[in-house]
Every structure is written in structure tokens, then in C-alpha cells.
Motif scaffolding. Structure first.
Motif, PDB file in Angstrom:
ATOM      1  N   HIS A 156       0.844  -1.199   0.000  1.00  0.00           N
ATOM      2  CA  HIS A 156       0.000   0.000   0.000  1.00  0.00           C
ATOM      3  C   HIS A 156       0.886   1.258   0.000  1.00  0.00           C
ATOM      4  O   HIS A 156       0.643   2.203  -0.747  1.00  0.00           O
ATOM      5  N   VAL A 157       1.917   1.238   0.839  1.00  0.00           N
ATOM      6  CA  VAL A 157       2.832   2.385   0.896  1.00  0.00           C
ATOM      7  C   VAL A 157       3.597   2.510  -0.428  1.00  0.00           C
ATOM      8  O   VAL A 157       3.772   3.610  -0.951  1.00  0.00           O
ATOM      9  N   LEU A 201       7.548   8.989  -7.106  1.00  0.00           N
ATOM     10  CA  LEU A 201       8.852   8.652  -6.534  1.00  0.00           C
ATOM     11  C   LEU A 201       9.178   7.182  -6.808  1.00  0.00           C
ATOM     12  O   LEU A 201       8.287   6.375  -7.062  1.00  0.00           O
ATOM     13  N   LYS A 202      10.491   6.890  -6.722  1.00  0.00           N
ATOM     14  CA  LYS A 202      10.906   5.507  -6.921  1.00  0.00           C
ATOM     15  C   LYS A 202      11.046   4.859  -5.544  1.00  0.00           C
ATOM     16  O   LYS A 202      11.691   5.427  -4.663  1.00  0.00           O
ATOM     17  N   GLU A 203      10.456   3.679  -5.386  1.00  0.00           N
ATOM     18  CA  GLU A 203      10.504   3.046  -4.075  1.00  0.00           C
ATOM     19  C   GLU A 203      11.612   2.002  -4.018  1.00  0.00           C
ATOM     20  O   GLU A 203      11.980   1.420  -5.022  1.00  0.00           O
ATOM     21  N   ASN A 204      12.113   1.827  -2.840  1.00  0.00           N
ATOM     22  CA  ASN A 204      13.077   0.755  -2.632  1.00  0.00           C
ATOM     23  C   ASN A 204      12.769   0.150  -1.277  1.00  0.00           C
ATOM     24  O   ASN A 204      12.872   0.834  -0.264  1.00  0.00           O
ATOM     25  N   THR A 234      10.490  -3.183   8.305  1.00  0.00           N
ATOM     26  CA  THR A 234      10.758  -2.869   6.900  1.00  0.00           C
ATOM     27  C   THR A 234      10.755  -1.358   6.739  1.00  0.00           C
ATOM     28  O   THR A 234       9.941  -0.672   7.367  1.00  0.00           O
ATOM     29  N   VAL A 235      11.680  -0.849   5.947  1.00  0.00           N
ATOM     30  CA  VAL A 235      11.611   0.572   5.612  1.00  0.00           C
ATOM     31  C   VAL A 235      11.490   0.698   4.097  1.00  0.00           C
ATOM     32  O   VAL A 235      11.985  -0.150   3.351  1.00  0.00           O
ATOM     33  N   ILE A 236      10.818   1.749   3.678  1.00  0.00           N
ATOM     34  CA  ILE A 236      10.670   1.985   2.249  1.00  0.00           C
ATOM     35  C   ILE A 236      11.326   3.326   1.950  1.00  0.00           C
ATOM     36  O   ILE A 236      10.898   4.360   2.479  1.00  0.00           O
ATOM     37  N   ALA A 237      12.377   3.286   1.166  1.00  0.00           N
ATOM     38  CA  ALA A 237      13.037   4.529   0.778  1.00  0.00           C
ATOM     39  C   ALA A 237      12.322   5.036  -0.463  1.00  0.00           C
ATOM     40  O   ALA A 237      12.117   4.291  -1.410  1.00  0.00           O
ATOM     41  N   ALA A 238      11.920   6.295  -0.417  1.00  0.00           N
ATOM     42  CA  ALA A 238      11.238   6.903  -1.566  1.00  0.00           C
ATOM     43  C   ALA A 238      12.172   7.967  -2.122  1.00  0.00           C
ATOM     44  O   ALA A 238      12.496   8.936  -1.446  1.00  0.00           O
ATOM     45  N   ILE A 239      12.640   7.722  -3.345  1.00  0.00           N
ATOM     46  CA  ILE A 239      13.675   8.582  -3.904  1.00  0.00           C
ATOM     47  C   ILE A 239      13.113   9.377  -5.080  1.00  0.00           C
ATOM     48  O   ILE A 239      12.408   8.824  -5.918  1.00  0.00           O
TER      49      ILE A 239
END
Ligand code: PEP
Ligand code: MN
Length: 339
Positions: A16-17, A26-29, A37-42
Motif C-alpha cells: 500500500h505504501v 517517486l521511486k521506491e526501494n 521494513t523501511v521503504i526509501a522513496a527517492i
């Protein structure tokens, strides 16, 4: 920015995030840690409503990434990365010290097979050797090129060592990938951004050497180019920098090891051969690098340094490598590691 999920967030919560991040352009990682869990949004986050993401189910907090490099940063991933290399998937990073050794350049069959055997016997995990050599002078030996790559692949077959060899042009990335296990980006090419993006699209780990006069930030941003292009498997290698000193070829700043480890989760190796330029300085600086916390070493080793076609002065003999490994075991043990 980083979206930190609460412990126990489900795959559905994570996806969902991811979808929200993508909707904002944004690109998610997604980085999955042991307990969260972490989601980096670049990307350009000007139009992002941070509050909206913070409200999503199982999101703990949303934080900016302060470092200029994002994916390489410890802000995004606290656990140290471990990268597996070669047919035996030897780990680089973690408890075990990674020793990669071999000649500056592959010269002929007899030379590379002898050295490969010596590296294996000494307990190394990787065989280094340049097939494409970035030489300061156009008149110096430029390497055996594809012939050299074939010899390296044959040496791998005989020893199971991971092959580490340099790639110097975008056009040869695919060819080098066919034969090697780790793509080395040399100091001279650390800011060759097209090459960084090309190895970022390859499916082999990359050993990224520090540029001759690059800062840690510039170096980590070079790593970021590779990761951003799709390849998270980057190993950093300190190989010394240009200073006014002339008793060494380069000055080897070992404080870079803990300084990098504070900034990045990527494994850090040290190359005391290029870092000093003199064989007699290599073993002591290897010992110091391990004591400083380096994840491993890359060392030039030659069966006949006096006749080496390149970098003979900084190449240690197989016997010296064996002796060195014995000493490294004791140092590793003293700091809770293993060599
Ligand atoms: C090498 O590893 O042989 C080499 C050319 O190293 P650097 O790029 O660090 O000079
Ligand atoms: Mn060399």
C-alpha cells in the motif's frame, strides 16, 4: 525520504505504501530488516504530502534522508550489507574477513594459474587480475583483454575463487560480465557516470574503488549511481589518495574505514598495494586495515614480482601472502572476527 513501517507490518501494508510512493512519482526501494521494513522513496519530493503517507496503516514515521547519497546511507539501512561473490557465494561483509589477491594484470596462463592456486591455498576467496588495464601511459602494457578474461574464467574453474576484474568501458561491460564474478571500477573511472550506470544495470556485484582525489561524499554518490541504476551489490575499496607525500605512491587513509562504516552499510575493503606502492608496506597496512574494521582486503600478489608487467614493486609474493594470512587470523580474532 524514508517510510519506517511498524514491526509486524504485513505485505499488504507494505505494498500500500509502495503504491502511494509511486503515485507521488517517486521511486521506491523496499528494505526488509530483521524486525522492521523501511521503504526509501527517492526522487523529487516537493509535491509529496508526507502526512498522507504517515496516515497509512502500519506506518510508524516518515523521515527525510539527510545524506546526499540515499540508498547507500545508513539512514536507509542500519544493518551492514553482506554481498556474496563467486561460484561458492563467499560473503563480503560480516564476521569473515574477505581476502582477494592476485596480480595487477593477467599476463599468461602459467602466471595466473600459479597465482590462483597460491591464493586458494592461502585462504583467499577471490582472484583479482586486470584483463583491461587503465594505464597512465598509452605505451604501457594494456592487458590481454578477452584472452585475459578467458584465463581468469579457467582459473576460477580450477580453484572456485571469485574472479574480480576491471571494466573500463561501457562497450565491454557485457563481455566482462560473461567471464567475471565481480566488476571492478578503477580509481580513474570512479566518476565515469555512464560506466557506473552501465554496471548498475549488470547482474554482478561491483567493487568500486575510490577516485584518486575524491571525497567520501563523492565516492558514496558514485556508489549511489550504481545502486540507483538497479544494482545494490556495491563493495567499496579504499586504495589511497593523492597527497604531497612521495615516500608512497598514494597515501592510505585508514580512518576512511570507520568513517565510511558510520555513513554507509556497504562493505568496505582496503587495497594497500595501490595504497602504498611498495611491497614491504603491504603486510603492515593489511594488518592495520583489519584492525581498523575493514571487511576485507584486495592485494596484488605475483609469483615473480621482479618481472611483473605492471605494478611489480607493490606486489607481494605467494609466500608473503601466506605469512600475512596467518597474522591476520590473530588480528581478526582480537576484534571478534575471523580470517
Ligand atoms: C588495479 O587494481 O590494478 C588498479 C588499476 O587500481 P586503481 O584503479 O586503484 O589504480
Ligand atoms: Mn595494479
Amino acid at each position: 525520504m524514508i517510510v519506517v513501517m511498524k514491526p509486524g507490518a504485513s505485505e499488504e501494508d507494505i505494498q500500500h505504501v509502495v503504491q502511494l510512493v509511486q503515485e507521488y512519482g517517486l521511486k521506491e526501494n523496499v528494505i526488509r530488516g530483521t524486525d522492521r521494513t523501511v521503504i526509501a522513496a527517492i526522487g523529487d519530493k516537493r509535491s509529496v504530502d508526507k502526512g498522507a503517507i504517515e496516515n497509512a496503516p502500519m506506518v510508524e514515521k516518515v523521515m527525510p534522508i539527510l545524506a546526499p547519497y540515499k540508498m547507500a546511507s545508513t539512514e536507509v539501512k542500519k544493518e551492514r550489507s553482506q554481498i556474496k561473490i563467486g561460484p561458492k557465494q563467499f560473503p563480503v561483509g560480516g564476521r569473515k574477513i574477505a581476502m582477494i589477491a592476485g596480480p595487477c594484470a593477467v599476463e599468461n596462463e602459467d602466471q595466473i594459474f600459479r597465482i590462483a592456486e597460491a591464493v586458494r591455498q592461502a585462504g583467499g576467496i577471490g582472484l583479482r587480475g586486470g584483463a583491461y588495464k587503465p594505464r597512465t601511459s598509452p605505451y604501457s602494457f594494456q592487458g590481454l583483454q578477452e584472452e585475459g578474461l578467458k584465463l581468469l574464467a579457467e582459473a576460477r574453474k580450477r580453484t572456485d575463487l571469485a574472479i574480480v576484474t576491471e571494466v573500463i568501458s561501457v562497450e565491454t561491460v557485457d563481455q566482462v560480465c560473461e567471464y567475471t564474478d565481480v566488476l571492478q571500477i578503477g580509481a580513474r573511472n570512479m566518476q565515469h557516470y555512464a560506466l557506473l550506470e552501465a554496471v548498475g544495470k549488470a547482474d554482478k556485484p561491483v567493487l568500486l574503488k575510490r577516485g584518486l582525489s575524491s571525497t567520501l561524499d563523492e565516492w558514496l554518490l558514485a556508489a549511489e549511481y550504481i545502486i540507483n541504476a538497479g544494482n545494490p551489490n556495491v563493495i567499496l575499496c579504499e586504495r589511497g589518495i593523492r597527497t604531497y607525500e612521495d615516500y608512497v605512491r598514494n597515501t592510505l587513509p585508514l580512518a576512511a574505514v570507520p568513517a565510511l562504516q558510520a555513513r554507509t552499510h556497504l562493505p568496505v575493503l582496503v587495497d594497500p598495494s595501490h595504497g602504498t606502492g611498495h611491497a614491504y608496506l603491504v603486510p603492515p597496512m593489511c594488518r592495520a586495515a583489519i584492525a581498523a574494521g575493514a571487511d576485507g582486503l584486495i592485494v596484488e600478489c605475483h609469483n615473480d614480482p621482479e618481472h611483473a608487467l605492471s605494478d611489480g614493486a607493490q606486489s607481494i609474493t605467494p609466500q608473503a601472502l601466506l605469512t600475512l594470512m596467518g597474522k591476520l587470523k590473530r588480528i581478526a580474532e582480537a576484534i571478534g572476527k575471523e580470517a
